[in-house]
Design a protein around this motif. Sequence first.
Motif, short mmCIF file in Angstrom:
data_model
loop_
_atom_site.label_atom_id
_atom_site.label_comp_id
_atom_site.label_asym_id
_atom_site.label_seq_id
_atom_site.Cartn_x
_atom_site.Cartn_y
_atom_site.Cartn_z
N ALA A 206 0.84 -1.21 0.00
CA ALA A 206 0.00 0.00 0.00
C ALA A 206 0.87 1.26 0.00
CB ALA A 206 -0.94 -0.01 1.21
N THR A 207 1.97 1.21 0.75
CA THR A 207 2.88 2.37 0.80
C THR A 207 3.56 2.58 -0.55
OG1 THR A 207 3.23 1.97 3.16
CG2 THR A 207 4.86 3.36 2.03
N ALA A 208 4.03 1.49 -1.16
CA ALA A 208 4.67 1.59 -2.48
C ALA A 208 3.70 2.13 -3.52
CB ALA A 208 5.20 0.22 -2.91
N ALA A 209 2.44 1.71 -3.43
CA ALA A 209 1.43 2.12 -4.41
C ALA A 209 1.20 3.63 -4.37
CB ALA A 209 0.13 1.37 -4.17
N LYS A 210 1.42 4.24 -3.22
CA LYS A 210 1.16 5.69 -3.08
C LYS A 210 2.31 6.54 -3.60
CE LYS A 210 -1.64 5.05 1.04
NZ LYS A 210 -1.08 4.55 2.30
N LEU A 211 3.48 5.93 -3.83
CA LEU A 211 4.65 6.70 -4.28
C LEU A 211 4.49 7.09 -5.75
CD1 LEU A 211 7.45 4.50 -2.68
CD2 LEU A 211 6.61 6.70 -1.82
N LYS A 212 5.06 8.25 -6.09
CA LYS A 212 5.14 8.64 -7.50
C LYS A 212 6.45 8.08 -8.06
CE LYS A 212 2.65 12.78 -6.39
NZ LYS A 212 2.84 12.41 -4.97
N PRO A 213 6.52 7.90 -9.41
CA PRO A 213 7.70 7.24 -9.99
C PRO A 213 9.05 7.80 -9.54
CG PRO A 213 6.00 7.48 -11.64
CD PRO A 213 5.48 8.18 -10.41
N GLY A 214 9.17 9.10 -9.33
CA GLY A 214 10.48 9.66 -8.96
C GLY A 214 10.77 9.65 -7.46
N ASP A 215 9.77 9.28 -6.64
CA ASP A 215 9.93 9.35 -5.18
C ASP A 215 11.01 8.40 -4.68
OD1 ASP A 215 7.95 11.24 -5.00
OD2 ASP A 215 6.42 9.89 -4.16
N SER A 216 11.64 8.76 -3.57
CA SER A 216 12.62 7.88 -2.93
C SER A 216 11.93 6.62 -2.40
CB SER A 216 13.28 8.62 -1.76
OG SER A 216 14.00 7.69 -0.97
N LEU A 217 12.64 5.51 -2.52
CA LEU A 217 12.09 4.24 -2.03
C LEU A 217 12.69 3.87 -0.67
CD1 LEU A 217 12.17 2.15 -5.34
CD2 LEU A 217 10.34 3.60 -4.43
N SER A 218 13.50 4.77 -0.10
CA SER A 218 14.25 4.38 1.10
C SER A 218 13.34 4.07 2.28
CB SER A 218 15.28 5.45 1.45
OG SER A 218 14.63 6.67 1.71
N GLY A 219 12.13 4.64 2.30
CA GLY A 219 11.20 4.35 3.39
C GLY A 219 10.69 2.92 3.39
N ALA A 238 8.50 -1.05 -10.85
CA ALA A 238 7.30 -0.28 -11.19
C ALA A 238 7.62 1.18 -11.50
CB ALA A 238 6.28 -0.37 -10.05
N ALA A 239 8.72 1.70 -10.95
CA ALA A 239 9.08 3.10 -11.21
C ALA A 239 9.52 3.30 -12.66
CB ALA A 239 10.19 3.54 -10.26
N THR A 240 10.25 2.31 -13.21
CA THR A 240 10.74 2.39 -14.61
C THR A 240 10.71 0.98 -15.21
OG1 THR A 240 13.03 2.11 -13.82
CG2 THR A 240 12.28 4.37 -14.21
N PRO A 241 9.51 0.48 -15.53
CA PRO A 241 9.37 -0.95 -15.86
C PRO A 241 10.16 -1.43 -17.07
CG PRO A 241 7.29 0.23 -16.14
CD PRO A 241 8.22 1.18 -15.50
N GLY A 242 10.46 -0.54 -18.01
CA GLY A 242 11.18 -0.99 -19.21
C GLY A 242 12.66 -0.66 -19.18
N ASP A 243 13.12 -0.04 -18.09
CA ASP A 243 14.51 0.45 -18.04
C ASP A 243 15.31 -0.38 -17.06
OD1 ASP A 243 16.90 1.83 -17.71
OD2 ASP A 243 15.95 3.78 -18.01
N PHE A 244 16.03 -1.37 -17.58
CA PHE A 244 16.78 -2.31 -16.74
C PHE A 244 17.84 -1.60 -15.91
CE2 PHE A 244 20.20 -5.30 -15.86
CZ PHE A 244 19.51 -6.40 -15.39
N GLU A 245 18.64 -0.76 -16.57
CA GLU A 245 19.74 -0.10 -15.85
C GLU A 245 19.22 0.79 -14.73
OE1 GLU A 245 21.14 0.87 -19.82
OE2 GLU A 245 23.16 0.86 -18.97
#
Length: 310
Positions: A206-219, A238-245
């Motif tokens: 639920a917390t991950a779902a509320k983040l926007k693509p550029g948000d920090s994931l450290s939480g 999910a932040a950049t599904p087609g960008d492996f790097e």
Amino acid sequence: SHAPGADRFAGCLLGLAVGDAVGAPYEGLTHADIFFQFGTPDKLVTNPSGDTLHYTDDTEMMIGVAETLAECGRIDETRLCRAFAENYHPERGYGQGARRVIEAMARGEDYRPLAANIFPGGSFGNGAAMRVAPVGLVFADTVDELWEQARLSALPTHTHPLGIEGAQALAHATALALHTTTFNRKQFYRELLARATTEEFRWHIATAAKLKPGDSLSGLGSTLHAHRSVVTAIACFAATPGDFEMAIARAIGLGDDTDTVAAMAGSLVGAFAGVRAIPAALLEKLEDGPAKGRAHISRLAIELLARYEQ
Ligand code: R7I
Ligand code: MG
Ligand code: MG
Ligand code: MG
């Protein structure tokens, strides 16, 4: 809708191995240590050190799951434990609990009481999730069966509910990635949340779902706890599904369990975008050799596709 093919199966397994190998040198370091000692994570990914990318226990155990499914078409516990024991190279960096359990398997002892009691209530480490990708591929069309096979693939080493759900949630995410043509983040998280059972997984998803693509994931956390790293890896994808790097750079930049989070994120990108999403320069550096490494993993992907199509 559409039938996934060899490209996505290979992308998933090779994406896991490459993410594992690129992230491995930084395992256990903090975000700050990585930044000050090595620079920005995107540079570590585009220009990894050394001529060969060596994978760790994460990939070695995934190979055991893949070999079992290729041979049996489902998780057969005896076959799976034999694969874990035969493939085992302790120098690849196994967890302390996992080492003891696999060494008991190799000696032919009853490993079950050990796995159940090695930590109070069993291990909630990332070990069951990090190796589960082949289950997500083969059982991608049947969520109930996928959930059960993921549980069976966890049990030999991980009996804690959080260790098991880590494998189930990541296998589910793998199946969703495999079937997605146009990625819809809201829908993706909604499906994962609908299936989540423990409070810990529900909160993290639920917390991950509320983040926007550029948000920090450290939480969300990236420690050795399955409920932290699994959802974090899903969020890196999910932040950049087609960008492996970008996905694995984000995973590594968080610090802590870098090989494992990068492996899981890389496998999801590969399942979604195919093997062509993995930079050729990284794929070429991935270790190879008879009965292991890149060629063996590629062969296993073909065998899993045949099982999926049956
Ligand atoms: O989960 P596991 O296979 O380890 C995987 C990790 C990945 O990062 C790999 O890349 C590799 O480095 O290891 O192995 P386990 O030994 O089951 O769990 C890993 C660690 O998590 C253990 O050594 C413990 O430190 C910790 N851990 C726990 N600690 C307290 N209580 C796991 N479960 C518990 C627990 O219930
Ligand atoms: Mg490892
Ligand atoms: Mg380790
Ligand atoms: Mg790790």
